[in-house]
Write an enzyme that holds these catalytic residues in place. Structure first.
Site, mmCIF file in Angstrom:
data_model
loop_
_atom_site.group_PDB
_atom_site.id
_atom_site.type_symbol
_atom_site.label_atom_id
_atom_site.label_comp_id
_atom_site.label_asym_id
_atom_site.label_seq_id
_atom_site.Cartn_x
_atom_site.Cartn_y
_atom_site.Cartn_z
ATOM 1 N N ILE A 32 15.940 12.998 -48.848
ATOM 2 C CA ILE A 32 17.241 13.300 -49.425
ATOM 3 C C ILE A 32 17.032 14.422 -50.441
ATOM 4 O O ILE A 32 15.929 14.628 -50.952
ATOM 5 C CB ILE A 32 17.901 12.066 -50.085
ATOM 6 C CG1 ILE A 32 16.989 11.436 -51.135
ATOM 7 C CG2 ILE A 32 18.287 11.042 -49.035
ATOM 8 C CD1 ILE A 32 17.610 10.220 -51.835
ATOM 9 N N ASP A 33 18.109 15.165 -50.720
ATOM 10 C CA ASP A 33 18.005 16.324 -51.612
ATOM 11 C C ASP A 33 17.536 15.918 -53.008
ATOM 12 O O ASP A 33 17.750 14.788 -53.459
ATOM 13 C CB ASP A 33 19.354 17.032 -51.718
ATOM 14 C CG ASP A 33 19.812 17.613 -50.389
ATOM 15 O OD1 ASP A 33 18.959 17.796 -49.500
ATOM 16 O OD2 ASP A 33 21.026 17.877 -50.251
ATOM 17 N N LYS A 34 16.958 16.881 -53.697
ATOM 18 C CA LYS A 34 16.435 16.642 -55.040
ATOM 19 C C LYS A 34 17.499 16.110 -55.985
ATOM 20 O O LYS A 34 17.251 15.178 -56.756
ATOM 21 C CB LYS A 34 15.833 17.942 -55.590
ATOM 22 C CG LYS A 34 15.286 17.840 -57.005
ATOM 23 C CD LYS A 34 14.689 19.155 -57.468
ATOM 24 C CE LYS A 34 14.170 19.060 -58.890
ATOM 25 N NZ LYS A 34 13.568 20.332 -59.365
#
Length: 403
Positions: A215-217
């Protein structure tokens, strides 16, 4: 002892031929020997009696144990065959399994330089191997894993941080509540990330837990990790077959109409000197991949903001963020895709990405179902409180098609 010997001896003529005083002399010798042994036991530094205990064989000297740094390293080129157990395994996972001490950066470097070959050809770290294929492995530099329990103070803090993030854990699977701002994997300028933190959880065989998805930062919430190779194979298979179900919560600008719908586009990566984003592409464009998302409005704050539940069918980079911007309702606080002019952030809301990997439902590798939900991160909880949104409301995305 003379009595036991006496009983054990069979009655025979030989005994009758012994001298009359033999038993008396033997008893006296035994008595003198016992007194001598007792006396020697009380003398400091006295040697033990020669026959005080039965003679024991000396144990064979143990083979000297080499220090971890002295373990033989694969310093020559090797060619190995992919086994049935390694079939369909990614190249990087294959190397990680074969050589537990091999660092992520070293794997990426030898693959990028073309030093690793599969059936004589260059390979990418994400390529999947097939049983029987020949893999040429160059000389490696191993970072020998530390023995369990030998964690430094910094490593102990990292392990405690992972435990604090843990939503679910058993012998095979770990589900973390990843905080916003912490990257899942390393990249340019990224020194601390989940994949690096998992190094402290290597088992006795040197195997560390494996990321199953990403998942994105700046996205918080459920992150699935496999603790064993067996679990990794089954969980990645569940993602490929789309039997894993993920639900996200987001706060978006405006109220989408209709309030429930399906977004289907092609996405392609667009790179510039300053940034990389996913743009809406046409079918057939170079690098374009099909992406499908279902959405449903759960609750609104007047007509300015909406709490939206999202279910991605595919798993493209930045898919949800690009799709919501595409329909004109970008996610609040998104630094890449929020570009609505003259739009002001309501007072009290933090200018951070309001996107949560709320829930993951996936078959467990050994039977049953893993069903885990993550709470709102602090900045989203603050927004929910300010807007009067109720987290217990019915989520209509639950009944969205699986495709």
């Amino acid at each position: 002892m003379s009595r036991r010997i006496k009983r054990a001896l069979p009655k025979s003529g030989a005994r009758a031929e012994r001298p009359k005083n033999a038993r008396h002399d033997r008893s006296r010798q035994d008595k003198d020997r016992v007194q001598s042994e007792r006396a020697s036991a009380h003398r400091p530094h006295a040697k033990p009696p020669r026959f005080a205990e039965p003679r024991r064989e000396k144990p064979a000297p143990a083979a000297p144990v080499k220090a971890a740094a002295e373990l033989p390293l694969p310093t020559k080129v090797q060619t190995v065959a992919v086994t049935a157990d390694e079939d369909n395994m990614r190249v990087d996972r294959f190397l990680e399994a074969r050589f537990p001490g091999l660092s992520f950066s070293h794997i990426q470097r030898i693959v990028r330089k073309g030093e690793l070959r599969v059936d004589g050809k260059r390979a990418d770290s994400k390529d999947r191997l097939q049983e029987g294929q020949s893999v040429r492995i160059p000389p490696l530099r191993l970072d020998t894993p530390k023995a369990p329990g030998a964690l430094s103070e910094a490593q102990s803090k990292t392990l405690a941080a992972l435990k604090e993030m843990t939503l679910f854990e058993d012998a095979d699977v770990l589900v973390l509540n990843k905080p916003a701002g912490l990257a899942v994997q390393g990249g340019s300028g990224t020194t601390r990330h989940i994949d690096q933190m998992l190094e402290v959880m290597r088992d006795a065989k040197g195997q560390k837990p494996r990321l199953v998805h990403r998942i994105d930062k700046e996205t918080s919430g459920c992150l699935l990790v496999a603790k064993t190779r067996f679990a990794a194979t089954h969980l990645t298979g569940a993602f490929r077959s789309r039997s894993a179900r993920k639900i996200y919560w987001a706060l978006v600008a405006g109220v989408p109409k209709p309030k429930q719908g399906r977004i289907s586009t092609y996405l392609a990566k667009e790179e510039s000197d300053d940034d990389t984003i996913m743009r809406i592409a046409a079918h057939g464009d170079e690098g374009a991949s099909h992406a499908v998302t279902y959405y449903a409005v759960v609750e609104t704050a007047a007509q300015k903001l909406a709490w939206v539940s999202l279910k991605p069918v595919t798993g493209r980079t930045h898919q949800l963020r690009a799709h919501m911007a595409h329909i004109g309702h970008a996610i609040v606080g998104d630094p890449k895709y929020f570009n609505r002019e003259n739009w002001e952030l309501p007072g009290g809301l933090q200018n951070r990405l309001h996107l949560l990997a709320r829930r993951i439902v996936i078959p467990h590798p050994r039977g049953g179902v893993i069903d885990v939900s993550a709470p709102l991160p602090p900045h989203m909880q603050q927004s929910w409180n300010l807007l009067g949104l109720d987290t217990s409301r019915f989520d209509p995305i639950e009944n969205a098609p699986e495709e």
